[in-house]
Write a protein that holds these residues in place. Structure first.
Motif, mmCIF file in Angstrom:
data_model
loop_
_atom_site.group_PDB
_atom_site.id
_atom_site.type_symbol
_atom_site.label_atom_id
_atom_site.label_comp_id
_atom_site.label_asym_id
_atom_site.label_seq_id
_atom_site.Cartn_x
_atom_site.Cartn_y
_atom_site.Cartn_z
ATOM 1 N N ASP A 147 2.024 7.553 7.141
ATOM 2 C CA ASP A 147 3.030 6.543 6.832
ATOM 3 C C ASP A 147 4.400 6.912 7.398
ATOM 4 N N HIS A 148 5.178 5.927 7.745
ATOM 5 C CA HIS A 148 6.500 6.020 8.418
ATOM 6 C C HIS A 148 6.299 6.066 9.931
ATOM 7 N N LEU A 149 6.060 7.283 10.500
ATOM 8 C CA LEU A 149 5.582 7.446 11.877
ATOM 9 C C LEU A 149 6.560 7.106 12.993
ATOM 10 N N LEU A 200 -0.178 10.692 4.068
ATOM 11 C CA LEU A 200 0.956 11.577 4.393
ATOM 12 C C LEU A 200 2.197 10.803 4.802
ATOM 13 N N HIS A 201 3.360 11.220 4.233
ATOM 14 C CA HIS A 201 4.666 10.813 4.767
ATOM 15 C C HIS A 201 4.855 11.655 6.031
ATOM 16 N N ALA A 202 4.648 11.037 7.176
ATOM 17 C CA ALA A 202 4.542 11.807 8.420
ATOM 18 C C ALA A 202 5.547 11.343 9.467
ATOM 19 N N ILE A 229 1.024 3.094 -6.186
ATOM 20 C CA ILE A 229 2.222 3.692 -6.799
ATOM 21 C C ILE A 229 2.075 5.214 -6.777
ATOM 22 N N LYS A 230 3.096 5.890 -6.243
ATOM 23 C CA LYS A 230 3.055 7.346 -6.129
ATOM 24 C C LYS A 230 3.857 7.997 -7.246
ATOM 25 N N SER A 231 3.481 9.213 -7.580
ATOM 26 C CA SER A 231 4.361 10.050 -8.395
ATOM 27 C C SER A 231 5.342 10.719 -7.415
ATOM 28 N N CYS A 246 0.791 -1.237 0.000
ATOM 29 C CA CYS A 246 0.000 0.000 0.000
ATOM 30 C C CYS A 246 0.823 1.287 0.000
ATOM 31 N N HIS A 247 2.143 1.197 -0.200
ATOM 32 C CA HIS A 247 2.967 2.420 -0.260
ATOM 33 C C HIS A 247 4.218 2.116 -1.072
ATOM 34 N N THR A 248 4.237 2.578 -2.331
ATOM 35 C CA THR A 248 5.447 2.432 -3.144
ATOM 36 C C THR A 248 5.670 3.679 -4.008
ATOM 37 N N HIS A 249 6.936 3.816 -4.399
ATOM 38 C CA HIS A 249 7.328 4.826 -5.395
ATOM 39 C C HIS A 249 7.968 4.031 -6.529
ATOM 40 N N LEU A 250 7.218 3.134 -7.137
ATOM 41 C CA LEU A 250 7.798 2.114 -8.025
ATOM 42 C C LEU A 250 8.285 2.657 -9.357
ATOM 43 N N THR A 295 6.364 -1.848 1.327
ATOM 44 C CA THR A 295 7.787 -1.840 0.956
ATOM 45 C C THR A 295 8.371 -0.434 0.897
ATOM 46 N N ASP A 296 7.531 0.589 0.568
ATOM 47 C CA ASP A 296 8.045 1.942 0.291
ATOM 48 C C ASP A 296 8.979 1.904 -0.922
ATOM 49 N N SER A 297 8.877 0.874 -1.742
ATOM 50 C CA SER A 297 9.822 0.642 -2.836
ATOM 51 C C SER A 297 10.190 1.948 -3.540
HETATM 52 FE FE FE Z 1 7.512 6.756 0.714
#
Ligand code: FE
Ligand code: NIG
Length: 407
Positions: free
Chosen positions: A260-262, A237-239, A139-141, A70-74, A312-314
């Protein structure tokens, strides 16, 4: 008659109150890409051969919901192996970022790449994730940092989901870093200005930002979120990754799907997330790569009933990771999650982090027939082994995924 019936499986439905929502001697029926029946085989409404056009015997193998990252920058250009070497010589992630490396170096490589080469570069990474049973991915931009290149990344992400048997949820992360020719205040305003076109393009399912001293302040993040809200786009949010700027509470104030992160989240932040129903997405790969030592407030998430997801935060910098099973191992070993919490983190709770809880994340009648069949004796083995893939096969919307890993 159902399309297909799988019998003699052990089901980890990840629903209900029993550990893993387990059903021994279980059967699953698939009809039109959805789960049509889930339960103990002894309760099937008739002899198996009269119920479905085809029947498969799973020989006692375990079945889980399809895994969700649920969180990647692929999607990105280039890689940051040179930065990895710099960090090994003592430079910190923040120092590299402030010196114009880090995310900005990936922005340069991504801007230079055309859609086809971004697509080709992302394919083997996605295939690696799918080979471990990932059937849904976010997948994030965030490596374009202007409208043209952000939309380019989002189009590639969408294309991956149309070419491969995987559900792709896209997230506009325009507020990921400050471009070299701008400052945080001015650039966050241009992200706000991009929002109408991003929304109109239909290429983004959500909006994310990086709230951190090396990126955007809580006030700048709030303005980006207001713009997202105006266009009815949910936020994430990357928080609190490197410091506590109150990111978790800010995300909760906007009813975020996830924060996310936290690692640096305070008790107030946890309470606000619980109140808002915001999922805590933990990213043990970034924790590992950055050699972080501050643990996210796990016990407090548990005590407050905040759902915990793992991903993964890939990405090419803080997490060049393409194994979600490794995140289960790290989630347990670093964060002391139980193997059941870790599996819920990549199924039920990961679905919620993407707003997909009504259709994905558990084995329940009516949900999309995304599932994994594993050669394991107990579900804890998924988190226990390191660098081993026991996937026998996976279904995407009822159809076996084969050969994905050979792409
Ligand atoms: Fe990230
Ligand atoms: O989730 N924290 C910000 N963004 C990414 C890192 C991206 C990169 O380093 O390229 C993350 O860790």
């Amino acid at each position: 008659m159902w399309d297909h019936l799988y019998r003699d499986g052990r089901l980890a439905t990840m629903a209900g109150t029993d550990p893993y929502g387990a059903i021994d001697g279980g059967a699953i029926a698939v009809e039109g890409g959805r789960l049509a029946w889930v339960g103990p085989e002894s309760e099937l409404p008739g002899p198996v051969e009269t119920l479905a056009r085809t029947v498969s015997d799973l020989g006692g193998r375990w079945i889980t919901p399809g895994l969700i990252d649920c969180h990647t920058h692929l999607v990105y250009g280039g890689n940051r192996a040179a930065e990895f070497e710099l960090r090994l010589k003592g430079a910190s992630y923040e120092e590299i970022a402030r010196a114009g490396g880090g995310i900005i170096s990936t922005v340069e490589a991504t801007r230079q790449a055309d859609e086809e080469s971004l697509f080709q570069a992302a394919l083997p990474r996605l295939a690696a994730l799918m080979a471990e049973g990932v059937t849904t991915i976010e997948i994030k931009s965030g490596y374009g940092l202007n409208l043209e290149h952000e939309l380019k990344q989002l189009r590639v992400a969408r294309q991956l989901g149309t070419v491969l048997p995987i559900t792709v949820k896209t997230t506009f992360l325009g507020a990921h870093a400050v471009p070299p020719d701008s400052d945080a205040e001015a650039y966050s305003e241009s992200v706000v200005a991009m929002m109408p076109e991003v929304a109109a393009s239909g290429l983004a399912d959500a909006v994310d930002a990086f709230c951190e001293s090396i990126a955007f302040s809580p006030e700048q993040t709030a303005r980006v979120f207001q713009a997202a809200r105006h266009h009815r786009l949910p936020v994430k949010l990357h928080a609190d990754q490197l410091s506590d700027l109150g990111g978790a509470a800010l995300a909760a104030r906007f009813g975020a799907l996830s924060a996310d992160h936290l690692e640096y989240t305070s008790e107030d932040g946890v309470a606000a997330m619980a109140e808002a129903g915001t999922v805590a997405v933990l990213l043990p790969g970034a924790f590992y790569v950055l050699r972080e030592t501050k643990l996210p407030p796990i016990e407090s998430f548990r005590a407050n009933g905040v759902p915990i997801a793992l991903a993964t935060d890939s990405n090419p910098g803080s997490a060049p990771v393409t194994s979600l099973l490794l995140m289960l191992s790290m989630g347990c070993t670093f964060f002391r999650l139980t193997p059941e919490e870790a599996l819920a983190g990549v199924t039920r709770h990961a679905a919620k982090a993407l707003g997909l809880q009504d259709t994905h994340g558990t084995l329940e009648v009516g949900k999309v027939a995304d599932l994994c069949v594993w050669d394991i004796e107990t579900p804890a083995e998924l988190a226990y082994r390191v660098g081993y893939n026991p996937l026998a096969f996976a279904l995407k919307a009822g159809v076996p995924i084969s050969e994905a890993h050979r792409l």
